[in-house]
Design an enzyme around this catalytic site. Structure first.
Site, PDB file in Angstrom:
ATOM      1  CE  LYS A 155      12.894  42.015  65.144  1.00 38.57           C
ATOM      2  NZ  LYS A 155      12.945  41.967  66.606  1.00 38.57           N
ATOM      3  CD  GLU A 476       9.251  42.498  68.600  1.00 36.84           C
ATOM      4  OE1 GLU A 476       9.513  42.687  69.803  1.00 36.84           O
ATOM      5  OE2 GLU A 476       9.827  41.657  67.899  1.00 36.84           O
ATOM      6  CB  SER A 502       7.413  41.099  71.994  1.00 34.95           C
ATOM      7  OG  SER A 502       8.293  40.316  72.757  1.00 34.95           O
TER       8      SER A 502
END
Length: 589
Positions: A155, A476, A502
């Site tokens: 992120k 995720e 993911s």
């Protein structure tokens, strides 16, 4: 992008905060490369500011230099970022050598790999917004004239780009670099190997002792996860976008190449400052199409869809889910990289990284070569002297011999996802799947039932109320998808969620289902045993129910109570947009 305001003698900016900063000084001042820092340090009235800055190392000469902020995501919470403090120092060295004054500051990171499968993973996507907000806040407050950001974990990268886009000051992104692979029984392993070992042990394929051996060997040092997972995907996308220097995405975290990349990024920021080249000059619609193209060719993460939508939103580019479909029809998957393929990022680096791949795509007419980059040159100019991959390598296929002739990132719509969803279809798991729904209200519930054998061949696992609002935070689903692969069910079950996957997830997976369950989307109306069909060729995901039945169930549906009422997760749930719009909290016009 066409900015809304044109200020005399000052750079045009994106945010209202920057607009206020830009209008503070009289507009009669001649434009120079100190448009922002001069407002903080020039004049007798700024003596208090200079006094504070002297304590952190400024001298008289520094107050006459442009200031380059360096946003470091250094932290000891994850190996992805544990070395970035040293990289920030190299960026500062380069900026200072270019006669700027570098100022290092920190923003946060969290670790997906550590928090995966826990309640804490709900903070992961939220951290992207926090990173963007913090970079904007510090840079806007301190008056930096240019910006270099350094990201490592998933992120960090979109968060850094979103912050730079909002500020719209000359900026360069630096990728922290990939980890070197671990080894077990003579084979390369990484964090995904550990997740899949858990599933394999549940199936009695390996012992607990071997799981521990894999656990202890998988992460040998600093750097981001070693396959074409989200970190390497986003680094590659940002290089293709033109916002990092050539080859920044394909360097080991601990290497002379990465150190040099950092030094040169500091110098590049100064060059961009002198020409007033800003993110809005580089992050154009065509540049985003280049990023999508490279992500597809590399077989990259589904998260790229979410993050590229968010980055485009931050700079004011109208990027839509349909753009991924449009580009995906003509771009093949060429790289045989983990998780769906065989090779690690470190092996791609050994044969030349992504630059030869981009040259192949450019020569085939699949990239826009006229897009400007942070080098000050166009993409085509950057690639002009790039040499092809060495003969005999089998990681990147020729365009005439693709792994898949079109995109593995398939946008699916239908009565189960009328506003869209994102599937990762490599082709290895097939193009169609029909099965009975087995429904879970959380990732933890699904993982338990996968591991204990409740989930059987032919099931379509549905995990709902895990979307941006419902989670909140859109977790995720790496733990359950890895358990599926570890148990050998990768081709035999499908997985649908309003959460995310993911970059390490593979198999028949469909995420980002919109509208999400928390707002009454069709995924909230499903019942155990409903027949679901995923058709990658028709780009549809449907449940075998009539419109009348769906309306009946919708009428009976009641929204759940918010899971969090205070704090950052509650704030996020109140502000966040749909996943089909990038799940952003800073929504523009």
């Amino acid at each position: 992008m066409q900015p809304k305001f044109a200020l005399p003698n000052l750079p045009q900016t994106i945010s209202n905060a920057n607009l206020a900063m830009a209008t503070k000084k009289p507009s009669t001042r001649k434009p120079d490369i100190r448009n922002y820092s001069s407002q903080v340090v020039d004049g007798i009235e700024r003596a208090p500011s200079r006094s504070m800055l002297r304590a952190v190392g400024f001298d008289d000469g520094d107050f006459k230099k442009p200031q380059i902020g360096i946003a470091s995501t250094w932290s000891m919470v994850t190996p992805c970022n544990m070395h970035i403090d040293q990289l920030a120092l190299k960026v500062a060295e380069g900026a200072n050598a270019a006669k700027a004054k570098a100022v290092i500051f920190n923003t946060i990171t969290v670790s997906d790999g550590i928090s995966m499968g826990t309640e804490g993973m709900k903070y992961s996507l939220v951290s992207r917004e926090v990173i963007a907000d913090s970079i904007e806040a510090v840079t806007g407050c301190q008056g930096f004239d240019a910006l270099v950001t350094i990201g490592g974990c998933d992120k960090n990268m979109p968060g850094c780009l979103m912050g730079m886009a909002r500020l719209n000051r000359p900026s360069v992104f630096v990728y922290g670099g990939t980890i070197l692979p671990g080894r077990h029984k003579g084979k390369y392993i990484d964090i995904i190997s550990v997740f899949e070992a858990v599933g394999a042990q549940a199936q009695k394929k390996i012992s607990q002792k071997e799981v521990r051996q894999i656990e202890c060997a998988a992460i040998p040092g600093a750097g981001s996860c070693g396959g074409m997972y989200t970190a390497n995907t986003m680094a590659s996308a940002i290089e293709a976008l033109g916002m990092s220097l050539p080859n920044s995405s394909a360097q080991a975290a601990i290497s002379d190449d990465k150190s040099k990349d950092c030094y040169e990024a500091g110098q590049a920021a100064m060059r961009l400052l002198k020409t007033n080249t800003r993110p809005s000059d580089i992050m154009t619609k065509k540049a985003f199409e280049n990023a999508i193209t490279v992500v597809i060719a590399l077989g990259g993460s589904t998260n790229a869809v979410l993050h590229l939508l968010a980055m485009a939103s931050a700079i004011g580019v109208k990027l839509k889910l349909d753009d991924f479909t449009r580009v995906g029809k003509r771009v093949p998957v060429l790289a045989d990289l983990r998780p769906s393929g065989k090779a690690m990022m470190s092996e791609l680096i050994e044969i030349g990284g992504i630059q030869p791949l981009m040259k192949m795509l450019l020569d085939a007419g699949l990239l826009h070569g006229d897009c400007l980059t942070v080098t000050g040159k166009t993409l085509a100019q950057n690639l002009a002297k790039v040499k092809p991959y060495p003969k005999g390598q089998d990681i990147v296929h020729a365009i005439g011999n693709p792994i898949k002739k079109n995109s593995h990132l398939v946008i699916l719509r239908g009565n189960l996802a009328p506003e869209g969803s994102v599937a990762k279809i490599s082709g290895k798991e097939g193009l169609h799947f029909t099965g009975k729904a087995i429904i879970f209200a959380s990732e933890e519930q699904a993982l338990k039932k996968i591991l204990d054998g409740t989930v059987k061949k032919g099931d379509v696992i549905v995990v709902r109320y895990e979307g941006p609002i419902g989670g909140p935070g859109m977790r995720e689903m790496l733990s359950p998808t890895s358990a599926i692969m570890g148990k050998g069910l990768g081709k035999d079950v499908a997985f649908i969620t309003d959460g995310r996957f993911s970059g390490g997830s593979h198999g028949f997976v469909v995420g980002h289902v919109t509208p999400e369950a928390a707002v009454g989307g069709p995924i909230a109306l499903l019942k155990n045993g409903d027949i679901i069909t995923i058709d990658a060729e028709k780009q549809q995901v449907n449940v075998k129910l009539s419109d009348a039945e769906l309306k009946k169930r919708a009428k009976a549906w009641k929204p759940p109570k918010p899971r969090y009422k205070r704090g950052v997760l509650a704030k996020y749930a109140r502000l966040v947009s749909s996943a089909s719009e990038g799940a952003v909290t800073d929504v523009g016009d």
